[in-house]
Enzyme design. Structure first.
Site, mmCIF file in Angstrom:
data_model
loop_
_atom_site.group_PDB
_atom_site.id
_atom_site.type_symbol
_atom_site.label_atom_id
_atom_site.label_comp_id
_atom_site.label_asym_id
_atom_site.label_seq_id
_atom_site.Cartn_x
_atom_site.Cartn_y
_atom_site.Cartn_z
ATOM 1 N N CYS A 7 -37.513 11.249 -13.909
ATOM 2 C CA CYS A 7 -36.916 10.612 -15.086
ATOM 3 C C CYS A 7 -37.878 10.621 -16.269
ATOM 4 O O CYS A 7 -39.097 10.647 -16.102
ATOM 5 C CB CYS A 7 -36.550 9.167 -14.765
ATOM 6 N N CYS A 35 -33.369 3.504 -14.453
ATOM 7 C CA CYS A 35 -32.997 3.374 -13.052
ATOM 8 C C CYS A 35 -33.963 2.413 -12.362
ATOM 9 O O CYS A 35 -34.969 1.987 -12.947
ATOM 10 C CB CYS A 35 -33.007 4.744 -12.365
ATOM 11 N N ASN A 44 -36.630 13.788 -19.164
ATOM 12 C CA ASN A 44 -36.290 14.013 -17.768
ATOM 13 C C ASN A 44 -36.420 15.493 -17.434
ATOM 14 O O ASN A 44 -36.168 16.368 -18.264
ATOM 15 C CB ASN A 44 -34.907 13.459 -17.417
ATOM 16 N N GLU A 96 -35.182 17.916 -14.394
ATOM 17 C CA GLU A 96 -34.372 18.039 -13.175
ATOM 18 C C GLU A 96 -34.854 19.192 -12.302
ATOM 19 O O GLU A 96 -35.613 20.053 -12.740
ATOM 20 C CB GLU A 96 -32.899 18.252 -13.551
ATOM 21 N N GLU A 123 -38.681 8.219 -18.303
ATOM 22 C CA GLU A 123 -39.546 7.050 -18.369
ATOM 23 C C GLU A 123 -40.810 7.262 -17.530
ATOM 24 O O GLU A 123 -41.925 6.960 -17.984
ATOM 25 C CB GLU A 123 -38.810 5.796 -17.862
ATOM 26 N N CYS A 164 -37.647 3.633 -12.167
ATOM 27 C CA CYS A 164 -38.322 3.533 -13.470
ATOM 28 C C CYS A 164 -38.627 2.088 -13.830
ATOM 29 O O CYS A 164 -39.671 1.790 -14.414
ATOM 30 C CB CYS A 164 -37.488 4.206 -14.560
#
Length: 161
Positions: free
Chosen positions: A72, A110, A61, A63, A74, A113
């Site tokens: 993210c 999430c 990830n 940010e 993924e 993803c």
């Protein structure tokens, strides 16, 4: 009115029980958490994709102070794999997370993803096994579609062109 019940079956096993193809994948996801850029949440996520040719592609990830601008692990991993190896199907994706230097028990993708995982399955016409890696246990979904019941995908768009 009729009640509809949706069910998903998954497998839980010990990390040590994973087969020889999936153990290195889980380890790569855990290692990828170390490359995470998570100065705001402190929640470090790593992902590793196993390609059909045996290669493993990783991501973490990333940010951003403007939260929606981050990405993210993924999606970083799957987009990288799709760009670098567009003709090689993704067979499995392992996901791990750590906070305060400790791996968490398990992590689940999430919604965004899950949608990208579904699109990856549909792109290659093959299921993508999803491994949710904890400290000792792994939860295995046999396909991304099982994580996203009543999914919206390529067939929905094809019917409206």
């Amino acid at each position: 009115m009729e009640k509809i019940k949706l069910e998903t079956n998954m497998l839980r096993c010990l990390l040590s029980e994973l087969n020889d193809d999936l153990q290195p994948l889980a380890a790569a996801a855990v290692k990828a958490t170390e490359q995470s850029y998570a100065p705001y949440s402190g929640f470090h996520v790593g992902a590793a994709a196993l390609l059909e040719n045996g290669m493993i592609v990783t991501g973490s990830n990333q940010e951003n102070a403007a939260y929606p601008s981050g990405l993210c692990a993924e999606r970083v991993t799957l987009f990288h794999a799709g760009h670098q190896y567009p003709d090689i199907p993704v067979m499995a994706l392992a996901i791990a997370a750590a906070t305060k230097g400790e791996q968490v028990e398990s992590i689940s993708p999430c919604g965004a993803c899950r949608q990208v995982l579904l699109e990856t399955e549909q792109r290659y016409g093959k299921p993508v096994k999803v491994l949710l890696c904890g400290r000792k246990d792994v939860i295995i979904a046999e396909s991304a579609e099982s994580l996203l019941p009543l999914c919206f995908g390529t067939n929905d768009l094809k019917n409206h062109r």
